[in-house]
Design a protein around this motif. Structure first.
Motif, mmCIF file in Angstrom:
data_model
loop_
_atom_site.group_PDB
_atom_site.id
_atom_site.type_symbol
_atom_site.label_atom_id
_atom_site.label_comp_id
_atom_site.label_asym_id
_atom_site.label_seq_id
_atom_site.Cartn_x
_atom_site.Cartn_y
_atom_site.Cartn_z
ATOM 1 N N GLU A 43 0.848 -1.122 -0.077
ATOM 2 C CA GLU A 43 0.121 0.084 0.096
ATOM 3 C C GLU A 43 0.840 1.226 -0.034
ATOM 4 O O GLU A 43 0.302 2.307 -0.229
ATOM 5 C CB GLU A 43 -0.792 0.044 1.277
ATOM 6 C CG GLU A 43 -1.842 -1.069 1.217
ATOM 7 C CD GLU A 43 -1.449 -2.528 1.619
ATOM 8 O OE1 GLU A 43 -2.132 -3.267 1.657
ATOM 9 O OE2 GLU A 43 -0.355 -2.431 2.170
ATOM 10 N N ASP A 58 -1.985 3.699 -0.050
ATOM 11 C CA ASP A 58 -3.204 3.469 -1.007
ATOM 12 C C ASP A 58 -4.479 2.741 0.044
ATOM 13 O O ASP A 58 -4.105 1.689 0.684
ATOM 14 C CB ASP A 58 -2.817 2.164 -1.947
ATOM 15 C CG ASP A 58 -4.107 2.264 -2.948
ATOM 16 O OD1 ASP A 58 -5.234 2.572 -2.493
ATOM 17 O OD2 ASP A 58 -3.702 1.492 -3.888
ATOM 18 N N MET A 59 -5.361 3.452 0.351
ATOM 19 C CA MET A 59 -6.417 3.111 1.295
ATOM 20 C C MET A 59 -7.225 1.919 0.637
ATOM 21 O O MET A 59 -8.161 1.417 1.321
ATOM 22 C CB MET A 59 -7.310 4.079 1.770
ATOM 23 C CG MET A 59 -6.604 5.487 2.232
ATOM 24 S SD MET A 59 -5.895 4.943 3.950
ATOM 25 C CE MET A 59 -7.167 4.926 4.763
ATOM 26 N N GLN A 60 -6.913 1.543 -0.703
ATOM 27 C CA GLN A 60 -7.696 0.114 -1.128
ATOM 28 C C GLN A 60 -9.113 0.663 -1.534
ATOM 29 O O GLN A 60 -9.676 -0.399 -1.726
ATOM 30 C CB GLN A 60 -7.318 -1.063 -0.186
ATOM 31 C CG GLN A 60 -5.980 -1.235 0.040
ATOM 32 C CD GLN A 60 -5.171 -1.694 -1.294
ATOM 33 O OE1 GLN A 60 -5.524 -2.738 -1.908
ATOM 34 N NE2 GLN A 60 -4.059 -1.154 -1.563
ATOM 35 N N ASP A 61 -9.520 1.849 -1.367
ATOM 36 C CA ASP A 61 -10.810 2.176 -1.753
ATOM 37 C C ASP A 61 -10.815 3.212 -2.660
ATOM 38 O O ASP A 61 -11.810 3.996 -3.008
ATOM 39 C CB ASP A 61 -11.718 2.752 -0.498
ATOM 40 C CG ASP A 61 -11.050 3.645 0.219
ATOM 41 O OD1 ASP A 61 -9.966 4.631 -0.334
ATOM 42 O OD2 ASP A 61 -11.629 4.082 1.211
ATOM 43 N N GLY A 62 -9.948 3.379 -3.469
ATOM 44 C CA GLY A 62 -9.504 4.755 -4.476
ATOM 45 C C GLY A 62 -9.086 5.696 -3.907
ATOM 46 O O GLY A 62 -8.945 6.985 -4.761
ATOM 47 N N THR A 63 -8.776 5.916 -2.523
ATOM 48 C CA THR A 63 -8.289 7.320 -2.073
ATOM 49 C C THR A 63 -6.931 7.043 -1.517
ATOM 50 O O THR A 63 -6.457 5.616 -1.267
ATOM 51 C CB THR A 63 -9.332 7.715 -0.547
ATOM 52 O OG1 THR A 63 -9.088 6.615 0.269
ATOM 53 C CG2 THR A 63 -10.741 7.951 -1.370
ATOM 54 N N TYR A 64 -6.243 8.012 -1.374
ATOM 55 C CA TYR A 64 -4.848 7.835 -1.000
ATOM 56 C C TYR A 64 -4.684 8.929 0.279
ATOM 57 O O TYR A 64 -5.242 9.904 0.147
ATOM 58 C CB TYR A 64 -3.784 8.245 -1.888
ATOM 59 C CG TYR A 64 -3.937 7.309 -3.151
ATOM 60 C CD1 TYR A 64 -3.159 6.355 -3.129
ATOM 61 C CD2 TYR A 64 -4.800 7.620 -4.204
ATOM 62 C CE1 TYR A 64 -3.155 5.298 -4.337
ATOM 63 C CE2 TYR A 64 -5.050 6.398 -5.159
ATOM 64 C CZ TYR A 64 -4.349 5.480 -5.348
ATOM 65 O OH TYR A 64 -4.268 4.505 -6.250
#
Length: 158
Positions: A43, A58-64
């Motif tokens: 991530e 990388d929050m793994q939901d499309g956000t950073y």
């Protein structure tokens, strides 16, 4: 070995120590080369490697989440913000390789703290395994083992 966790002036400090039988250059690359970083913490990405630069989570939901590099000395020190906390890696050359100190300065202890500490513990174990040419097959199982120990250690602080 479990990290040392103690109360300090206005918060807490968790300190992990590892002796790697690999050069400072190789360990530094694991921390700062995005190709190697992805092997143990997929991530994270270094965006700009300098003091004041940034690391992206990388929050793994499309956000950073942007984290600021607060201290940087090539081959030696990498420190960055971690939400309200601070993570710091220090590398020291040894005759048999490299001594690594990883510290997390914690503002407060939360129910999430043992999870993070177990995660960092496993990350350091994975770095060791990768450098040694090994793999840790079940990171989740390793994390679960360490999580229980960190949960107990954190509980003793309160």
């Amino acid at each position: 070995m479990l990290a040392t966790i103690k109360q300090v002036n206005d918060g807490y400090m968790a300190q992990f120590e590892r002796h790697f039988q690999h050069s400072v250059d190789r360990v530094w690359a694991m921390l700062t080369d995005n190709q190697k970083l992805k092997l143990w913490f997929p991530e994270l990405s270094i965006i700009e490697l300098r003091e004041g630069g940034s690391i992206q989570f990388d929050m793994q939901d499309g956000t950073y989440e942007e984290m600021t590099i607060t201290s940087y000395s090539p081959q030696s020190i990498l420190a960055f913000t971690w939400a309200d906390d601070l993570v710091r890696f220090e590398l020291y050359e040894e005759s048999a390789g490299c001594f690594c100190i990883m510290k997390e300065e914690l503002q407060t202890i939360t129910e999430h703290t043992p999870r993070d500490l177990a995660g960092w513990h496993v990350c350091l174990d994975v770095i060791q395994a990768l450098l040694d040419g090994r793999e840790i097959e079940t990171r989740k199982q390793e994390w679960e083992k360490w999580y229980e120990q960190y949960r107990e250690a954190v509980h003793k602080l309160s």
